[in-house]
Design an enzyme around this catalytic site. Structure first.
Site, PDB file in Angstrom:
ATOM      1  N   ASP A  40      82.440 -35.292 -57.905  1.00  0.00           N
ATOM      2  CA  ASP A  40      80.982 -35.391 -57.868  1.00  0.00           C
ATOM      3  C   ASP A  40      80.449 -35.137 -59.275  1.00  0.00           C
ATOM      4  OD1 ASP A  40      78.197 -34.965 -57.491  1.00  0.00           O
ATOM      5  OD2 ASP A  40      78.534 -34.299 -55.443  1.00  0.00           O
ATOM      6  N   CYS A  55      74.125 -38.560 -54.897  1.00  0.00           N
ATOM      7  CA  CYS A  55      75.294 -38.339 -54.043  1.00  0.00           C
ATOM      8  C   CYS A  55      75.398 -39.266 -52.831  1.00  0.00           C
ATOM      9  CB  CYS A  55      75.306 -36.886 -53.572  1.00  0.00           C
ATOM     10  SG  CYS A  55      75.296 -35.680 -54.916  1.00  0.00           S
ATOM     11  N   LYS A  74      84.150 -33.041 -49.409  1.00  0.00           N
ATOM     12  CA  LYS A  74      82.798 -33.583 -49.432  1.00  0.00           C
ATOM     13  C   LYS A  74      82.799 -35.060 -49.058  1.00  0.00           C
ATOM     14  CE  LYS A  74      78.537 -33.683 -52.108  1.00  0.00           C
ATOM     15  NZ  LYS A  74      77.827 -33.194 -53.300  1.00  0.00           N
ATOM     16  N   HIS A  93      59.965 -43.499 -72.305  1.00  0.00           N
ATOM     17  CA  HIS A  93      59.492 -44.353 -71.223  1.00  0.00           C
ATOM     18  C   HIS A  93      58.855 -43.446 -70.164  1.00  0.00           C
ATOM     19  CE1 HIS A  93      59.718 -46.891 -67.614  1.00  0.00           C
ATOM     20  NE2 HIS A  93      59.730 -47.922 -68.443  1.00  0.00           N
ATOM     21  N   ASP A 119      81.092 -40.191 -57.518  1.00  0.00           N
ATOM     22  CA  ASP A 119      79.900 -40.817 -56.944  1.00  0.00           C
ATOM     23  C   ASP A 119      78.898 -41.215 -58.022  1.00  0.00           C
ATOM     24  OD1 ASP A 119      79.306 -38.187 -57.557  1.00  0.00           O
ATOM     25  OD2 ASP A 119      78.316 -37.730 -55.648  1.00  0.00           O
ATOM     26  N   HIS A 120      78.843 -40.443 -59.100  1.00  0.00           N
ATOM     27  CA  HIS A 120      77.948 -40.732 -60.229  1.00  0.00           C
ATOM     28  C   HIS A 120      78.389 -39.860 -61.387  1.00  0.00           C
ATOM     29  CE1 HIS A 120      76.111 -36.897 -59.219  1.00  0.00           C
ATOM     30  NE2 HIS A 120      75.949 -37.324 -57.967  1.00  0.00           N
TER      31      HIS A 120
END
Length: 522
Positions: free
Chosen positions: A34, A74, A122, A245, A307-308
């Site tokens: 994760d 997630c 998880k 931004h 996941d990222h």
């Protein structure tokens, strides 16, 4: 020849056939971490921290240099991986709204085809999880008042040079996975599929902020910090707040990163994060060691991914929830029988590709249409696999908290195109990653033809203005239903969530903002 001899020959033939089938169907083990920055899985990022088992996979397997999450948070990200479908197709809008329990995953199909399966740790892809605060933040991101900030990112040193197991829950799950390999998988006559989900290197909850606090503590021990080459830690470039931004500005403020940070603080946070990655790598190593010691490794596909990523103070942010590389670029390394060793794959890929890839490896037919494409032809030693071309783009989208507009990212060639909401109300961003790896220079106005081409391509993949409108309606309906369900307790409950600035001191103004948002025109 008597009947007993014929029976013996028949049984031997059946056993040989079963053994042949098991050999041709590899075992499959996936370890999904994760918040692991994918750029650490290859040079030059891999030099900053010792990751021996990721390096092992890199040397003996294939490393995907341009692998991306399909949503940098997630639950939606994992929903895409388990379903093989883009987030907008499954309507996995946030950490609360993801897949239904009866969704068919690739693990379900493996089990139906005869695989012995197990999922440990998880998972986080089914609707209904995560905190109330988290879902309220997602639902009300475009209400006209500022959210209370997340906890300020901080490093925390624990233990001493002999303190190895920091994230105890992950180590318990890793122990469970390796016991299962030794005690169950090793004695089975079936091919097996094992999934291990880790929490690391996701930052820990900041306990001092109470039970509803988010994860803003980067915790490790001297043992793991020693694995980090501090002299190689870079200090990320930041734009001035006024030049950001507007969506990035909002994220920086809500993530509590708009204040003053010394260079020492930034380096420390990054060092602790890298040390947490090293601890996660050791868990991967324990799984690989169990496979090797049981003699299963030679017929097992090992996949490591996340996941990222984690921004770790890049772009004046931590956490994920961003399309910048630190958040959206994930590791993807695959090793196994029949796959090439030491291969670095430049092809743009994403997590939805894992569903068809796993099925392809197992010889299982796909069910329904998928957003992803098998990666097996890109790394197989065999020429028997179809060389059907993989698309030269990847899609990621985000509809959750800490970002005040639905966000869409299209990667194609050297370009990263990021657009928002309906494509008109918020200005887009365009980065040339070949010339601007730090993603500091938005060149959308310098290359209008590129922007027009990429926007047309994006709209051919997803009608993103329509999706943004659907998310907006969902957010209102979901929040309204939650508000009604609380009745008279609503004001008390909402006043104790972390999502508001100071609800109790300005009840009338905040209630008016919510009512205007809920009951105004969609």
């Amino acid at each position: 020849m008597n009947a007993s001899v014929f029976a013996l020959i028949f049984l031997l033939q059946i056993c040989c056939q079963c053994n042949c089938q098991n050999v041709t169907r590899p075992n499959i083990v996936m370890v999904m971490s994760d918040a692991f920055d994918g750029r650490l899985s290859f040079d030059p990022g891999s030099k900053v921290v010792q990751l021996p088992y990721i390096n092992y996979l890199r040397e003996l397997g294939s490393t995907f240099l341009n692998a991306y999450t399909n949503s940098p948070i997630c639950c939606p990200s994992r929903a895409a991986m388990w379903s093989g479908q883009f987030v907008h197709l499954t309507q996995s809008w946030n950490n609360f709204k993801c897949l239904d329990e009866n969704t068919t995953t690739w693990m379900d199909l493996l089990e139906k085809s005869g695989y012995l399966t197990n999922m440990i740790g998880k998972l986080d892809y089914i609707s209904g999880s995560h905190s109330v605060s988290n879902r309220i933040e997602a639902w009300t991101r475009d209400v006209q008042f500022l959210l209370r900030q997340e906890g300020r990112p901080v490093p925390e040193l624990v233990g001493n040079m002999s303190t190895v197991k920091i994230m105890r829950k992950d180590w318990q799950n890793t122990d469970e996975a390796t016991r299962w390999i030794r005690q169950t998988a090793a004695s089975s006559h079936q091919p097996f599929a094992l999934y291990l989900g880790l929490n690391l290197p996701h930052p820990y909850k900041t306990e001092s902020l109470g039970p509803i606090a988010g994860g803003s503590t980067f915790r490790t021990s001297p043992y793991w910090l020693k694995k980090v080459s501090s002299e190689l830690i870079t200090v990320p470039k930041w734009l001035p707040m006024a030049a950001m931004h507007p969506v990035d500005y909002y994220s920086t403020v809500t993530k509590n990163c708009s204040g003053v940070f010394t260079e020492e603080e930034v380096v420390s946070i990054r060092a602790f994060y890298y040390a947490m990655c090293a601890e996660a790598d050791a868990m991967l190593g324990q799984v690989i060691s169990a496979l090797r010691q049981t003699g299963l490794l030679s017929n097992t596909v090992v996949i490591f991914t996340a996941d990222h990523g984690e921004l770790a103070m890049e772009h004046r942010q931590f956490y994920k929830m961003s399309m910048f590389e630190g958040s959206s670029h994930v590791p993807l390394l695959i090793m196994g029988p029949g796959l090439m060793s030491g291969l670095q794959v430049n092809q743009l890929v994403s997590l939805v590709d894992l569903y068809p890839t796993v099925l392809d490896m197992a010889g299982v037919s796909q069910v329904g249409s998928l957003s992803g494409h098998s990666l097996l032809p890109l790394m197989s030693k065999s020429s028997a696999f179809s060389k059907k071309q993989h698309p030269d783009w990847v899609l990621s989208e985000y509809h959750g908290c800490n970002v005040n507009a639905s966000t869409y990212m299209l990667r194609s060639e050297q370009w990263k195109y990021i657009t928002y909401a309906d494509g008109l109300s918020v200005s887009p961003q365009l980065f040339d990653l070949t010339l601007d790896k730090d993603e500091i220079h938005n060149v959308v106005h310098k290359f209008p033809d590129v922007q027009a081409h990429l926007d047309k391509l994006l709209r051919s993949i997803v009608d993103y203005p329509q999706v943004s409108a659907a998310v907006h309606i969902y957010n209102k309906k979901a929040f309204g239903a939650w508000r009604r369900s609380l009745g008279k307790n609503y004001s008390h409950v909402i006043a104790n969530l972390r999502w508001h600035v100071d609800w109790q001191n300005d009840v009338i103004a905040n209630e008016r903002a919510v009512d205007e948002w809920l009951y105004g025109s969609f």
